[in-house]
Design a protein around this motif. Structure first.
Motif, PDB file in Angstrom:
ATOM      1  N   VAL A 105       0.624  -1.468   0.010  1.00 56.74           N
ATOM      2  CA  VAL A 105      -0.412   0.476   0.119  1.00 56.74           C
ATOM      3  C   VAL A 105       0.654   0.902  -0.045  1.00 56.74           C
ATOM      4  O   VAL A 105       0.601   2.501  -0.693  1.00 56.74           O
ATOM      5  CB  VAL A 105      -0.776  -0.160   1.032  1.00 56.74           C
ATOM      6  N   LEU A 106       1.783   1.398   0.531  1.00 54.30           N
ATOM      7  CA  LEU A 106       2.738   2.156   0.876  1.00 54.30           C
ATOM      8  C   LEU A 106       3.216   2.283  -0.591  1.00 54.30           C
ATOM      9  O   LEU A 106       3.664   4.055  -0.808  1.00 54.30           O
ATOM     10  CB  LEU A 106       4.101   1.746   2.117  1.00 54.30           C
ATOM     11  N   THR A 107       3.690   1.807  -1.001  1.00 56.62           N
ATOM     12  CA  THR A 107       4.416   2.002  -2.411  1.00 56.62           C
ATOM     13  C   THR A 107       3.373   2.536  -3.446  1.00 56.62           C
ATOM     14  O   THR A 107       3.679   3.267  -4.853  1.00 56.62           O
ATOM     15  CB  THR A 107       5.705   0.617  -3.416  1.00 56.62           C
ATOM     16  N   MET A 108       2.112   2.391  -3.507  1.00 60.01           N
ATOM     17  CA  MET A 108       1.409   2.524  -4.345  1.00 60.01           C
ATOM     18  C   MET A 108       0.426   3.559  -4.316  1.00 60.01           C
ATOM     19  O   MET A 108       0.822   4.587  -4.859  1.00 60.01           O
ATOM     20  CB  MET A 108       0.088   1.349  -3.877  1.00 60.01           C
ATOM     21  N   TYR A 109       0.658   4.290  -2.423  1.00 62.76           N
ATOM     22  CA  TYR A 109       0.754   5.956  -2.490  1.00 62.76           C
ATOM     23  C   TYR A 109       1.444   6.623  -2.667  1.00 62.76           C
ATOM     24  O   TYR A 109       1.504   7.414  -3.564  1.00 62.76           O
ATOM     25  CB  TYR A 109      -0.279   5.612  -1.349  1.00 62.76           C
ATOM     26  N   SER A 110       2.806   6.221  -3.483  1.00 64.71           N
ATOM     27  CA  SER A 110       4.418   7.122  -3.218  1.00 64.71           C
ATOM     28  C   SER A 110       4.347   7.118  -4.172  1.00 64.71           C
ATOM     29  O   SER A 110       4.215   8.146  -4.871  1.00 64.71           O
ATOM     30  CB  SER A 110       5.164   6.359  -2.758  1.00 64.71           C
ATOM     31  N   SER A 111       3.770   6.141  -5.495  1.00 66.04           N
ATOM     32  CA  SER A 111       3.811   6.055  -6.563  1.00 66.04           C
ATOM     33  C   SER A 111       2.917   7.114  -7.303  1.00 66.04           C
ATOM     34  O   SER A 111       3.341   8.172  -8.245  1.00 66.04           O
ATOM     35  CB  SER A 111       3.282   4.324  -7.750  1.00 66.04           C
ATOM     36  N   VAL A 112       1.940   6.910  -6.891  1.00 65.18           N
ATOM     37  CA  VAL A 112       0.499   7.944  -7.248  1.00 65.18           C
ATOM     38  C   VAL A 112       0.990   9.239  -6.651  1.00 65.18           C
ATOM     39  O   VAL A 112       0.647  10.370  -7.548  1.00 65.18           O
ATOM     40  CB  VAL A 112      -0.816   7.728  -6.586  1.00 65.18           C
ATOM     41  N   PHE A 113       1.402   9.555  -5.807  1.00 62.49           N
ATOM     42  CA  PHE A 113       1.849  11.119  -5.235  1.00 62.49           C
ATOM     43  C   PHE A 113       2.920  11.021  -6.204  1.00 62.49           C
ATOM     44  O   PHE A 113       2.568  12.437  -6.351  1.00 62.49           O
ATOM     45  CB  PHE A 113       2.150  10.692  -3.724  1.00 62.49           C
ATOM     46  N   ILE A 114       3.815  10.761  -6.234  1.00 64.50           N
ATOM     47  CA  ILE A 114       4.961  11.170  -7.013  1.00 64.50           C
ATOM     48  C   ILE A 114       4.945  12.368  -8.101  1.00 64.50           C
ATOM     49  O   ILE A 114       5.192  13.009  -8.569  1.00 64.50           O
ATOM     50  CB  ILE A 114       6.416  10.397  -7.155  1.00 64.50           C
ATOM     51  N   LEU A 115       3.692  11.225  -8.426  1.00 71.54           N
ATOM     52  CA  LEU A 115       3.235  11.331 -10.262  1.00 71.54           C
ATOM     53  C   LEU A 115       2.607  12.161 -10.594  1.00 71.54           C
ATOM     54  O   LEU A 115       2.330  13.436 -11.409  1.00 71.54           O
ATOM     55  CB  LEU A 115       2.210   9.990 -10.382  1.00 71.54           C
ATOM     56  N   THR A 116       1.306  12.303  -9.305  1.00 73.61           N
ATOM     57  CA  THR A 116       0.813  13.878  -9.102  1.00 73.61           C
ATOM     58  C   THR A 116       1.825  15.369  -8.812  1.00 73.61           C
ATOM     59  O   THR A 116       1.167  16.366  -9.510  1.00 73.61           O
ATOM     60  CB  THR A 116       0.178  13.435  -7.543  1.00 73.61           C
ATOM     61  N   ALA A 117       2.612  14.945  -8.356  1.00 74.98           N
ATOM     62  CA  ALA A 117       3.607  16.125  -7.863  1.00 74.98           C
ATOM     63  C   ALA A 117       4.520  16.514  -9.180  1.00 74.98           C
ATOM     64  O   ALA A 117       4.660  17.136  -9.884  1.00 74.98           O
ATOM     65  CB  ALA A 117       5.055  15.174  -7.238  1.00 74.98           C
ATOM     66  N   ILE A 118       4.763  14.703 -10.248  1.00 72.79           N
ATOM     67  CA  ILE A 118       5.409  15.584 -11.410  1.00 72.79           C
ATOM     68  C   ILE A 118       4.545  16.371 -12.055  1.00 72.79           C
ATOM     69  O   ILE A 118       5.020  17.372 -12.734  1.00 72.79           O
ATOM     70  CB  ILE A 118       5.541  14.240 -11.678  1.00 72.79           C
ATOM     71  N   SER A 119       3.334  15.596 -11.783  1.00 74.85           N
ATOM     72  CA  SER A 119       2.442  16.889 -13.258  1.00 74.85           C
ATOM     73  C   SER A 119       2.664  17.626 -12.129  1.00 74.85           C
ATOM     74  O   SER A 119       2.527  19.532 -13.678  1.00 74.85           O
ATOM     75  CB  SER A 119       1.094  15.841 -13.014  1.00 74.85           C
ATOM     76  N   MET A 120       2.444  18.559 -11.372  1.00 77.70           N
ATOM     77  CA  MET A 120       1.817  19.583 -10.878  1.00 77.70           C
ATOM     78  C   MET A 120       3.612  20.465 -11.493  1.00 77.70           C
ATOM     79  O   MET A 120       3.501  21.967 -11.480  1.00 77.70           O
ATOM     80  CB  MET A 120       2.040  19.328  -9.219  1.00 77.70           C
ATOM     81  N   ASP A 121       4.389  20.186 -10.828  1.00 76.91           N
ATOM     82  CA  ASP A 121       5.329  20.795 -11.376  1.00 76.91           C
ATOM     83  C   ASP A 121       6.144  21.216 -12.666  1.00 76.91           C
ATOM     84  O   ASP A 121       6.283  21.873 -13.456  1.00 76.91           O
ATOM     85  CB  ASP A 121       6.663  19.617 -11.161  1.00 76.91           C
ATOM     86  N   ARG A 122       5.599  20.308 -13.502  1.00 71.47           N
ATOM     87  CA  ARG A 122       5.351  20.650 -15.067  1.00 71.47           C
ATOM     88  C   ARG A 122       4.168  21.681 -15.326  1.00 71.47           C
ATOM     89  O   ARG A 122       4.660  22.581 -16.099  1.00 71.47           O
ATOM     90  CB  ARG A 122       4.510  19.248 -15.594  1.00 71.47           C
TER      91      ARG A 122
END
Length: 322
Positions: A105-122
């Protein structure tokens, strides 16, 4: 019939059910094994390249953390493979039962949070280019990643509490939920975990990511000179792949909440959940493939030695994103 989760993402089935799930379990084992081999090797290569062979930048930090999440996830897959192969008999003890569920569950949440952060950064890099140029630093990117990992840990902590080894008989024990003795409380806690996971690991990130790329598209439409969306192709591909792989899992999770007793949809969940889980698990080995295969000159570089082309190709991909 009351159902339990097999691993964090997957149900333990009553083997007296009329539905024959043996072939689906074999399929799951095969896909898990492929995901383990490709995921650990591919993501391990990405970690090595982004962590040790490239100059540290905001971009490499995002991809490094995403690869770390996928690597950790696939590294723990042998426990799920063994559990499924042994007919859902858990011989590894309560510590690994809790740890395995928590890590997934940790890696699932971290993956989607990081993808969201990448999109916001972009999005910030396009919509507020001057601000981004002055404030985007590797140090802040690392700090953001630490916050996201910590946040993922908070959302994953209930699985440390509620997962445990349960005795089915004197010789059989399973790693499953332990929500307490009160029936109403068991139902409430199960629904709370499922709905929370759906909202914060799927629905809300999807809304944020779509909003970011909508803003990017609008910004580009207002720029007179022609701009290409080509630099976004890797990020978009990774993001879309993640959500496509996880959509079936979340759909079956929601269906399971509404299915009770002799409801025909419960059998649909029992058949579909192993397939949906396998697809979700398989996502963790796809990103390294996307990083390499989406290069324009992939066929040309494939002729070169893998160790030589690997760092160069990934460097080109990550640089092209920004």
């Amino acid at each position: 019939m009351e159902t339990d989760n097999q691993t964090e993402y997957y149900y333990e089935y009553d083997y007296e059910e009329e539905i024959d799930l043996e072939s689906l379990h074999i399929l799951s084992i095969v896909l898990y094994s492929i995901a383990f081999i490709l995921g650990t090797s591919g993501n391990g290569l990405v970690i090595w390249i982004t962590g040790f062979k490239m100059k540290t930048s905001v971009n490499t930090i995002w991809f490094l953390n995403l690869a770390m999440a996928d690597f950790i996830f696939t590294f723990f897959l042998p426990l799920s493979i063994a559990y499924t192969a042994m007919g859902f008999v858990w011989p590894f003890g309560w510590f690994l039962c809790k740890l395995n569920s928590f890590i997934m569950v940790l890696t699932m949440y971290s993956s989607v949070f990081i993808l969201t952060a990448i999109s916001m950064d972009r999005c910030l890099s396009v919509v507020a280019a001057v601000w981004a140029q002055n404030h985007r630093t590797p140090r802040k990117a690392w700090f953001t990643c630490l916050i996201l990992w910590a946040l993922a840990g908070v959302f994953s902590s209930p699985y440390l509490k509620y997962r445990d080894v349960m005795k089915v008989s004197e010789t059989i024990q399973r790693c499953s939920y332990c929500f307490g003795n009160d029936a109403d409380m068991r139902v409430f806690r199960h629904k709370a975990l499922t709905i929370t996971r759906f909202l914060f690991s799927f629905l809300l990130p999807t809304v944020v990511i779509i909003s970011c790329y909508t803003a990017i598209g609008y910004r580009y439409s207002t720029i007179h000179r022609k701009r290409s969306f080509k630099p976004f192709k890797v990020i978009v591909a990774v993001t879309v792949t993640f959500f496509i792989c996880w959509i079936p899992f979340h759909i079956f999770q929601i269906l399971e909440l509404k299915a009770t007793g002799d409801d025909p949809s419960l059998k649909v969940v029992h058949v579909g959940m192993p397939v949906a889980t396998s697809i979700a698990f398989f996502n963790s080995c796809l990103n390294p493939i996307l990083y390499v295969c989406m290069c324009q000159d992939f066929k040309e570089k494939l002729k070169k030695s893998f160790l030589k082309v690997g760092p160069h190709t990934l460097w080109e991909v990550i640089c092209s994103v920004y």
